[in-house]
Design an enzyme around this catalytic site. Sequence first.
Site, PDB file in Angstrom:
ATOM      1  N   HIS A  30      -5.180  -7.120  -1.685  1.00  0.00           N
ATOM      2  CA  HIS A  30      -3.642  -6.192  -1.974  1.00  0.00           C
ATOM      3  C   HIS A  30      -3.005  -7.312  -2.191  1.00  0.00           C
ATOM      4  O   HIS A  30      -2.644  -8.561  -2.801  1.00  0.00           O
ATOM      5  CB  HIS A  30      -3.742  -6.806  -0.364  1.00  0.00           C
ATOM      6  CG  HIS A  30      -2.587  -5.555   0.202  1.00  0.00           C
ATOM      7  ND1 HIS A  30      -1.770  -4.309  -0.311  1.00  0.00           N
ATOM      8  CD2 HIS A  30      -1.431  -6.142   0.848  1.00  0.00           C
ATOM      9  CE1 HIS A  30      -1.119  -4.233   0.485  1.00  0.00           C
ATOM     10  NE2 HIS A  30       0.375  -5.404   0.708  1.00  0.00           N
ATOM     11  N   HIS A  42       5.841  -4.580  -0.615  1.00  0.00           N
ATOM     12  CA  HIS A  42       4.380  -3.980  -1.114  1.00  0.00           C
ATOM     13  C   HIS A  42       3.920  -2.457  -0.136  1.00  0.00           C
ATOM     14  O   HIS A  42       4.891  -2.125   0.913  1.00  0.00           O
ATOM     15  CB  HIS A  42       3.695  -4.842  -0.448  1.00  0.00           C
ATOM     16  CG  HIS A  42       3.192  -5.389   1.028  1.00  0.00           C
ATOM     17  ND1 HIS A  42       2.591  -4.764   2.025  1.00  0.00           N
ATOM     18  CD2 HIS A  42       4.170  -5.957   1.750  1.00  0.00           C
ATOM     19  CE1 HIS A  42       2.552  -5.733   2.952  1.00  0.00           C
ATOM     20  NE2 HIS A  42       3.958  -6.117   3.224  1.00  0.00           N
ATOM     21  N   CYS A 155      -1.845   0.160  -3.404  1.00  0.00           N
ATOM     22  CA  CYS A 155      -0.900  -1.048  -4.054  1.00  0.00           C
ATOM     23  C   CYS A 155      -0.764  -1.483  -5.376  1.00  0.00           C
ATOM     24  O   CYS A 155       0.385  -1.822  -5.849  1.00  0.00           O
ATOM     25  CB  CYS A 155      -1.474  -1.765  -2.663  1.00  0.00           C
ATOM     26  SG  CYS A 155      -2.625  -3.063  -2.756  1.00  0.00           S
TER      27      CYS A 155
END
Length: 257
Positions: A30, A42, A155
Site C-alpha cells: 500500500h 493515500h 494507490c
Amino acid sequence: MGLFSNKIERDQLKPGDHIYSWRTAYIYAHHGIYVGEGKVIHFTVGAGQGSGSGSGSGSGLVVSSSPASPTDNPCPRCGDQSRLSGVMSSCIDCFLSGGSLCLFEYGVSLALFIAKPRGGTCTLAVSDPPEDVLRRAYYLLENGFGVYDVFKNNCEDFAIYCKTGLLVFTSISVGRSGQAASFLAAASAVLSSPLRFLTTSISGLTAVGYGMYCVSRVVSDIGVRRDVRKVPVETLVARAGSDLHESQAVTEMTEAA
C-alpha cells in the site's frame, strides 16, 4: 537502500516522501505520500468493497488497503477508517497497519531498476520538488482521484502522480503502477514469450523468463514510456468529474496541458 529492502526509520521521513508498506505476506504493497506531523495521504478502497475495472463498475475483485482499526477500538487520531474509500489522511500507524515502513525511490539508474527483484519499489522517473508533491496530495484529498482500479488507478498510481504529475493518456495499457506492471510482466514472461521455445532446460527457461520479465518492467515504467503527459492537478480533477468517456477525457486532459 538495498536491492531487497527499502526500509527506513520514521525519523528519516521528509514531507513529500512516497512511502509504502507490504500487505498480506508481501503479496502487494500500500502506497501513500507522507505530509509531515505523522500523517499520510493515500488512496484506498474500503474493506468488503470491490475495485473498479476500466469503466468504473465493480469487478468483483475485493481489495482493501484501508487502515484496519476494529470498530470497537478505533484509532484515537483517525477513528475507524476500515470501510472508507477514496483519498484520505491517516496517521502513519494506521497507514502501515502493522507493516514495515519503506521508501519508494525516484530517479534510480537503469541497472538498479533491473536489479530490483520486485516491481513497485522504484522508478526511473524523477520526482518533482516536495512543495509540488504536497500541493497535489492535498488538492486530491479535497477533490478525489477518481474510481479505484487495481490495474489502472490504484494507490501506487496516486502516489506516483503526486510525485511526478504524469498521467497515462492511452486506454490500452496499465496505469503508472510498477506493482501492477510487475504482475503483468510476470504473466507475460511465462505465457507469451516466443523465446521460451528456444530452450527446454530449467536454467534456460528461467533465464529467458526473467529476461522477458525485466524488459517488460522497464518498458512499462513511468520514466521511459511515451504514453504519459504532465497534467496539472486542477485539470485532472475537472476532467475526472465530467461525463466524458475515460479515454476521451484523458486525451483532452493531455491536450489542455
